[in-house]
Design an enzyme around this catalytic site. Sequence first.
Site, PDB file in Angstrom:
ATOM      1  N   THR A 116      38.570  56.502  15.662  1.00 18.44           N
ATOM      2  CA  THR A 116      39.019  57.805  16.159  1.00 18.44           C
ATOM      3  C   THR A 116      38.163  58.939  15.610  1.00 18.44           C
ATOM      4  N   GLY A 155      42.376  55.297   7.961  1.00 15.71           N
ATOM      5  CA  GLY A 155      43.095  55.145   6.702  1.00 15.71           C
ATOM      6  C   GLY A 155      42.166  54.681   5.593  1.00 15.71           C
ATOM      7  N   GLU A 398      47.142  53.177  16.602  1.00 15.97           N
ATOM      8  CA  GLU A 398      46.878  51.897  17.275  1.00 15.97           C
ATOM      9  C   GLU A 398      47.169  51.983  18.749  1.00 15.97           C
TER      10      GLU A 398
HETATM   11  C1  LIG Z   1      47.939  44.327   1.564  1.00 17.64           C
HETATM   12  C2  LIG Z   1      47.745  43.093   2.417  1.00 17.64           C
HETATM   13  C3  LIG Z   1      48.034  43.384   3.927  1.00 17.64           C
HETATM   14  C4  LIG Z   1      47.771  42.151   4.817  1.00 17.64           C
HETATM   15  C5  LIG Z   1      48.468  42.189   6.157  1.00 17.64           C
HETATM   16  C6  LIG Z   1      47.815  43.084   7.220  1.00 17.64           C
HETATM   17  C7  LIG Z   1      48.608  43.063   8.477  1.00 17.64           C
HETATM   18  C8  LIG Z   1      48.468  44.288   9.362  1.00 17.64           C
HETATM   19  C9  LIG Z   1      49.719  45.048   9.481  1.00 17.64           C
HETATM   20  C10 LIG Z   1      49.707  46.052  10.619  1.00 17.64           C
HETATM   21  C11 LIG Z   1      50.697  47.110  10.392  1.00 17.64           C
HETATM   22  C12 LIG Z   1      50.360  48.381  10.017  1.00 17.64           C
HETATM   23  C13 LIG Z   1      48.975  48.779   9.638  1.00 17.64           C
HETATM   24  C14 LIG Z   1      48.389  49.818  10.547  1.00 17.64           C
HETATM   25  C15 LIG Z   1      47.991  51.107   9.827  1.00 17.64           C
HETATM   26  C16 LIG Z   1      47.414  52.140  10.762  1.00 17.64           C
HETATM   27  C17 LIG Z   1      46.329  51.570  11.678  1.00 17.64           C
HETATM   28  C18 LIG Z   1      45.920  52.546  12.741  1.00 17.64           C
HETATM   29  C19 LIG Z   1      44.565  52.188  13.264  1.00 17.64           C
HETATM   30  C20 LIG Z   1      44.182  52.929  14.477  1.00 17.64           C
HETATM   31  O1  LIG Z   1      44.867  53.780  14.988  1.00 17.64           O
HETATM   32  S1  LIG Z   1      42.696  52.381  15.093  1.00 17.64           S
HETATM   33  C21 LIG Z   1      42.456  53.343  16.517  1.00 17.64           C
HETATM   34  C22 LIG Z   1      43.393  52.907  17.635  1.00 17.64           C
HETATM   35  N1  LIG Z   1      42.979  53.502  18.838  1.00 17.64           N
HETATM   36  C23 LIG Z   1      43.385  53.074  20.038  1.00 17.64           C
HETATM   37  O2  LIG Z   1      44.213  52.207  20.176  1.00 17.64           O
HETATM   38  C24 LIG Z   1      42.718  53.744  21.220  1.00 17.64           C
HETATM   39  C25 LIG Z   1      43.559  53.632  22.470  1.00 17.64           C
HETATM   40  N2  LIG Z   1      42.688  53.657  23.638  1.00 17.64           N
HETATM   41  C26 LIG Z   1      42.313  52.471  24.248  1.00 17.64           C
HETATM   42  O3  LIG Z   1      42.683  51.404  23.883  1.00 17.64           O
HETATM   43  C27 LIG Z   1      41.423  52.616  25.487  1.00 17.64           C
HETATM   44  O4  LIG Z   1      40.648  53.743  25.429  1.00 17.64           O
HETATM   45  C28 LIG Z   1      42.261  52.645  26.773  1.00 17.64           C
HETATM   46  C29 LIG Z   1      43.368  53.633  26.643  1.00 17.64           C
HETATM   47  C30 LIG Z   1      42.793  51.290  26.993  1.00 17.64           C
HETATM   48  C31 LIG Z   1      41.438  53.087  27.948  1.00 17.64           C
HETATM   49  O5  LIG Z   1      40.354  52.203  28.072  1.00 17.64           O
HETATM   50  P1  LIG Z   1      39.209  52.631  29.075  1.00 17.64           P
HETATM   51  O6  LIG Z   1      38.833  54.040  28.818  1.00 17.64           O
HETATM   52  O7  LIG Z   1      38.157  51.632  29.020  1.00 17.64           O
HETATM   53  O8  LIG Z   1      39.894  52.665  30.471  1.00 17.64           O
HETATM   54  P2  LIG Z   1      40.575  51.643  31.372  1.00 17.64           P
HETATM   55  O9  LIG Z   1      42.023  51.997  31.390  1.00 17.64           O
HETATM   56  O10 LIG Z   1      39.780  51.678  32.627  1.00 17.64           O
HETATM   57  O11 LIG Z   1      40.448  50.148  30.772  1.00 17.64           O
HETATM   58  C32 LIG Z   1      39.307  49.387  31.117  1.00 17.64           C
HETATM   59  C33 LIG Z   1      39.688  47.942  31.226  1.00 17.64           C
HETATM   60  O12 LIG Z   1      39.770  47.430  29.885  1.00 17.64           O
HETATM   61  C34 LIG Z   1      41.036  46.821  29.696  1.00 17.64           C
HETATM   62  N3  LIG Z   1      41.382  47.036  28.304  1.00 17.64           N
HETATM   63  C35 LIG Z   1      41.497  48.225  27.684  1.00 17.64           C
HETATM   64  N4  LIG Z   1      41.819  48.029  26.398  1.00 17.64           N
HETATM   65  C36 LIG Z   1      41.889  46.687  26.216  1.00 17.64           C
HETATM   66  C37 LIG Z   1      42.186  45.857  25.089  1.00 17.64           C
HETATM   67  N5  LIG Z   1      42.481  46.382  23.881  1.00 17.64           N
HETATM   68  N6  LIG Z   1      42.161  44.519  25.247  1.00 17.64           N
HETATM   69  C38 LIG Z   1      41.873  44.006  26.467  1.00 17.64           C
HETATM   70  N7  LIG Z   1      41.594  44.711  27.588  1.00 17.64           N
HETATM   71  C39 LIG Z   1      41.605  46.058  27.436  1.00 17.64           C
HETATM   72  C40 LIG Z   1      41.958  47.507  30.659  1.00 17.64           C
HETATM   73  O13 LIG Z   1      43.076  46.698  30.945  1.00 17.64           O
HETATM   74  C41 LIG Z   1      41.040  47.660  31.842  1.00 17.64           C
HETATM   75  O14 LIG Z   1      40.952  46.408  32.456  1.00 17.64           O
HETATM   76  P3  LIG Z   1      40.941  46.316  34.069  1.00 17.64           P
HETATM   77  O15 LIG Z   1      39.857  47.243  34.544  1.00 17.64           O
HETATM   78  O16 LIG Z   1      42.291  46.762  34.510  1.00 17.64           O
HETATM   79  O17 LIG Z   1      40.679  44.871  34.346  1.00 17.64           O
HETATM   80  C1  LIG Z   2      49.163  57.801  10.615  1.00 14.64           C
HETATM   81  C2  LIG Z   2      47.945  57.558  11.467  1.00 14.64           C
HETATM   82  C3  LIG Z   2      47.000  56.625  11.046  1.00 14.64           C
HETATM   83  C4  LIG Z   2      45.850  56.410  11.800  1.00 14.64           C
HETATM   84  N1  LIG Z   2      44.903  55.514  11.348  1.00 14.64           N
HETATM   85  C5  LIG Z   2      43.754  55.358  12.057  1.00 14.64           C
HETATM   86  C6  LIG Z   2      42.729  54.480  11.576  1.00 14.64           C
HETATM   87  O1  LIG Z   2      42.881  53.860  10.537  1.00 14.64           O
HETATM   88  N2  LIG Z   2      41.583  54.360  12.304  1.00 14.64           N
HETATM   89  C7  LIG Z   2      41.384  55.046  13.474  1.00 14.64           C
HETATM   90  O2  LIG Z   2      40.328  54.895  14.079  1.00 14.64           O
HETATM   91  N3  LIG Z   2      42.361  55.878  13.969  1.00 14.64           N
HETATM   92  C8  LIG Z   2      43.524  56.044  13.279  1.00 14.64           C
HETATM   93  N4  LIG Z   2      44.499  56.885  13.759  1.00 14.64           N
HETATM   94  C9  LIG Z   2      44.238  57.652  14.975  1.00 14.64           C
HETATM   95  C10 LIG Z   2      45.055  57.134  16.151  1.00 14.64           C
HETATM   96  O3  LIG Z   2      44.551  55.901  16.576  1.00 14.64           O
HETATM   97  C11 LIG Z   2      44.999  58.196  17.250  1.00 14.64           C
HETATM   98  O4  LIG Z   2      45.733  59.300  16.798  1.00 14.64           O
HETATM   99  C12 LIG Z   2      45.587  57.668  18.568  1.00 14.64           C
HETATM  100  O5  LIG Z   2      44.715  56.707  19.111  1.00 14.64           O
HETATM  101  C13 LIG Z   2      45.800  58.789  19.585  1.00 14.64           C
HETATM  102  O6  LIG Z   2      44.605  59.509  19.798  1.00 14.64           O
HETATM  103  P1  LIG Z   2      44.606  61.124  19.583  1.00 14.64           P
HETATM  104  O7  LIG Z   2      45.313  61.411  18.333  1.00 14.64           O
HETATM  105  O8  LIG Z   2      43.207  61.592  19.748  1.00 14.64           O
HETATM  106  O9  LIG Z   2      45.489  61.688  20.768  1.00 14.64           O
HETATM  107  P2  LIG Z   2      44.962  61.926  22.290  1.00 14.64           P
HETATM  108  O10 LIG Z   2      44.270  60.719  22.785  1.00 14.64           O
HETATM  109  O11 LIG Z   2      44.270  63.235  22.334  1.00 14.64           O
HETATM  110  O12 LIG Z   2      46.365  62.056  23.039  1.00 14.64           O
HETATM  111  C14 LIG Z   2      47.103  63.261  22.935  1.00 14.64           C
HETATM  112  C15 LIG Z   2      48.156  63.253  24.022  1.00 14.64           C
HETATM  113  O13 LIG Z   2      47.496  63.186  25.277  1.00 14.64           O
HETATM  114  C16 LIG Z   2      48.057  62.151  26.069  1.00 14.64           C
HETATM  115  N5  LIG Z   2      47.045  61.415  26.809  1.00 14.64           N
HETATM  116  C17 LIG Z   2      45.812  61.071  26.373  1.00 14.64           C
HETATM  117  N6  LIG Z   2      45.191  60.303  27.273  1.00 14.64           N
HETATM  118  C18 LIG Z   2      46.041  60.163  28.312  1.00 14.64           C
HETATM  119  C19 LIG Z   2      45.990  59.458  29.547  1.00 14.64           C
HETATM  120  N7  LIG Z   2      44.913  58.737  29.907  1.00 14.64           N
HETATM  121  N8  LIG Z   2      47.063  59.535  30.355  1.00 14.64           N
HETATM  122  C20 LIG Z   2      48.155  60.233  29.990  1.00 14.64           C
HETATM  123  N9  LIG Z   2      48.279  60.905  28.836  1.00 14.64           N
HETATM  124  C21 LIG Z   2      47.229  60.862  28.007  1.00 14.64           C
HETATM  125  C22 LIG Z   2      48.634  61.190  25.053  1.00 14.64           C
HETATM  126  O14 LIG Z   2      49.711  60.532  25.656  1.00 14.64           O
HETATM  127  C23 LIG Z   2      49.062  62.028  23.908  1.00 14.64           C
HETATM  128  O15 LIG Z   2      50.395  62.406  24.057  1.00 14.64           O
HETATM  129  C24 LIG Z   2      45.661  57.124  13.015  1.00 14.64           C
HETATM  130  C25 LIG Z   2      46.617  58.040  13.447  1.00 14.64           C
HETATM  131  C26 LIG Z   2      47.759  58.260  12.690  1.00 14.64           C
HETATM  132  C27 LIG Z   2      48.788  59.253  13.170  1.00 14.64           C
END
Ligand SMILES: CCCCCCCCCC/C=C\CCCCCCCC(=O)SCCNC(=O)CCNC(=O)[C@H](O)C(C)(C)COP(=O)(O)OP(=O)(O)OC[C@H]1O[C@@H](n2cnc3c(N)ncnc32)[C@H](O)[C@@H]1OP(=O)(O)O
Ligand SMILES: Cc1cc2nc3c(=O)[nH]c(=O)nc-3n(C[C@H](O)[C@H](O)[C@H](O)COP(=O)(O)OP(=O)(O)OC[C@H]3O[C@@H](n4cnc5c(N)ncnc54)[C@H](O)[C@@H]3O)c2cc1C
Length: 633
Positions: A116, A155, A398
């Site tokens: 991110t 994180g 996530e």
């Molecule tokens: C101490 C010891 C510990 C040991 C134990 C560990 C255990 C873990 C515990 C877990 C619990 C808690 C810990 C977590 C702590 C915080 C972690 C936070 C980390 C983060 O936040 S990381 C950043 C996360 N960010 C996101 O998730 C971003 C979200 N956005 C997306 O995923 C994509 O941009 C999208 C929204 C899906 C859009 O994708 P795109 O722009 O390409 O657009 P499309 O919609 O056209 O999608 C294209 C195509 O791709 C397919 N697709 C998209 N994503 C996926 C995927 N992930 N997998 C498979 N396929 C995917 C989608 O379906 C489309 O396919 P199609 O064209 O329809 O065939």
């Molecule tokens: C506690 C915490 C821990 C995190 N840890 C990590 C980490 O370890 N690593 C990491 O990489 N990231 C991490 N993140 C970031 C997290 O993955 C992002 O905040 C999350 O993916 C959302 O992206 P954004 O914050 O940019 O919001 P945006 O993507 O800007 O979204 C903002 C709003 O716009 C709306 N929106 C956006 N796109 C669309 C769409 N296509 N259609 C409709 N509505 C839409 C959303 O629904 C949302 O309400 C963490 C976030 C938090 C809060």
Amino acid sequence: MKCYPVPRENLVLSIDNLKDDIPEEYLSHKECYENVIRKGSVLYDIFSELSKDRKHKAHQAPSNAYRISDGIMQNVNPFLLHFALFVPAITNQATPEQQAEFLKHGFGIIGTYAQTELGHGTFLRGLETTATLDLETDEFVLNSPTLTSYKWWPGGLGHTANHCVVMAQLYVKGKCHGPHLFFVQIRDIETHEPLPGLKLGEIGAKMGFNTADNGFLGFHNFRIPRNNMLMKNSQVLKDGTYVESKNEKLTYGSMVFVRVYLLSDMAYMLARAATISVRYSAVRHQSHIKPDEPEVQILDFVIQQHKLFISIATSHAFKICGLWLWQTYSKVMEDIGKGSMDRLPELHALSCCLKTTSTRDAGWLIEQCRLACGGHGYLMSSNLPSLYTTATAAITYEGESTVLLLQTARYLIKSWKRAMEGESLPATVSFLSEYFNKRYNKWENTPKGIVDGLKLVVAGVTKMCAESIQKHVSRGQQYEEAWNSSSVQLIKASEAYSRALLCEVFWFEVDKVSSTLSNNLAVVLKQLAELYITYWALEKRGDLLVYTTISKDDLDKLQERYEELLALIRPNAVGLVDSFDIRDEILCSTLGAYDGRVYERMMEHALKSPLNAETVNQSFHKYMKPVILKHKI
Ligand SMILES: CCCCCCCCCC/C=C\CCCCCCCC(=O)SCCNC(=O)CCNC(=O)[C@H](O)C(C)(C)COP(=O)(O)OP(=O)(O)OC[C@H]1O[C@@H](n2cnc3c(N)ncnc32)[C@H](O)[C@@H]1OP(=O)(O)O
Ligand SMILES: Cc1cc2nc3c(=O)[nH]c(=O)nc-3n(C[C@H](O)[C@H](O)[C@H](O)COP(=O)(O)OP(=O)(O)OC[C@H]3O[C@@H](n4cnc5c(N)ncnc54)[C@H](O)[C@@H]3O)c2cc1C
């Protein structure tokens, strides 16, 4: 190196320097972080020893092993990202040779997952960090061309991690090949100083998660070896040849792992909140039911049972569905390892909607548990506020909930179209093909009947979405515009799908194992599963009235059965939360301790407030007294 034997709860929890003299809520932002690093380092040391004899497994099934840290670091473990995403990303996306190289120091390195940015979180294809191949030096040059391209949120990035996996736009010979992952060292191992060409820091206080050390990272002409691009799925050769991935979606694999994991994680968060609030409700006596009898346990109010028992049931639902989803994940990962990606879209759709529903439900249910404890639930010492802020972060991280539900909707619409063309569908969506045959089936007031009804709702709403999109297209909108115009209904379709899945898996998994359980246990588990399904049938009665043949009379009977189930569960309520077996040192709650000494524990905790160190605080003499005397008549 001090070696610990295999950590068990009682061993870890007996280590003196893991205890806090001053409750975390009385420490400053900086002290909180330093304190959690102190404790986390001891745990990290233990886990390192423990893991020495185990290879890093790409996918470890959800377990409560890391739950011990929930008791030690009541907020969040800053090392969590190392385990949750950094190591899984490398084992999932790097070649075996790269894994050996990058993980050769084992726990000697501490990593995070930097995807991110300040300007982009959801839209990964819009990420701005660049990784440009320098053919002459066989390196990638990483840059953050704008302020919005700074990595923001990862994180552990602020002050903890010395390595990270970075998602950046890959540029080779002037051509952009989209987001790819790179292994990057960001701090000196010995001095922990940021490496030259980097700007690193912490993003500041948050509503919770304040010991997660979420940070920012900017690159200025920062060089890494070409081999530091994770090259399991796609490669960049020494001569600059780019070898495409068999499937670009594989880059997103690490996110699927955490989404799948979170279902089990939320089961555990809810188990803690339910334990605290149910035990407190058994201790707390307040008001009368019969005027001429003593004050009752608030757990005897049926409305209190309505507030709390759904959390007990939901925790079991998420645990059982979490294991089911984990099995699906493991099978799909195994298939991908054999070259088949057929089920990846299904896994993506399932993980998106189930992650969203479990994190959203955990949030509002934990809040409901807090509110059910009255004022004392509002105390930090109850641990309910921290559970709430920790759980609700998962609604966003996530994959933000709206965005993920739209991903599932994309899969439902595709599946609906395939069903209408007579194609066979995976079992998890095959009910779409049966809609027209079952639409007018006679309603059955049974758990199976409710599950069938909830599936009809999914099919009916999905059909309505497909028709809405078609209507907008026929009026001249492009498909993407028509999709956007229909997004309110699309979200509803995904939410309905997720609920139907949870009800179906919960009921049939319990039904499947009940014959192997003692009769008493089978009876209670089935009561919880039936309570969960009946609760949601009543919550979704509007949709059931629209899309099934359920009648008002059926609904009245369901309401009656629901209230019967509350009464049946009441005698076992405390036993049910005790069976979550969460010890006091991990529950960390004055209201939920096993011995029920609520009021004594509340007072003991209150006296630890630094404000109670003296009877008159210095502010009286410095600020209040002059004003009082000045205005004294
Ligand atoms: C101490 C010891 C510990 C040991 C134990 C560990 C255990 C873990 C515990 C877990 C619990 C808690 C810990 C977590 C702590 C915080 C972690 C936070 C980390 C983060 O936040 S990381 C950043 C996360 N960010 C996101 O998730 C971003 C979200 N956005 C997306 O995923 C994509 O941009 C999208 C929204 C899906 C859009 O994708 P795109 O722009 O390409 O657009 P499309 O919609 O056209 O999608 C294209 C195509 O791709 C397919 N697709 C998209 N994503 C996926 C995927 N992930 N997998 C498979 N396929 C995917 C989608 O379906 C489309 O396919 P199609 O064209 O329809 O065939
Ligand atoms: C506690 C915490 C821990 C995190 N840890 C990590 C980490 O370890 N690593 C990491 O990489 N990231 C991490 N993140 C970031 C997290 O993955 C992002 O905040 C999350 O993916 C959302 O992206 P954004 O914050 O940019 O919001 P945006 O993507 O800007 O979204 C903002 C709003 O716009 C709306 N929106 C956006 N796109 C669309 C769409 N296509 N259609 C409709 N509505 C839409 C959303 O629904 C949302 O309400 C963490 C976030 C938090 C809060």
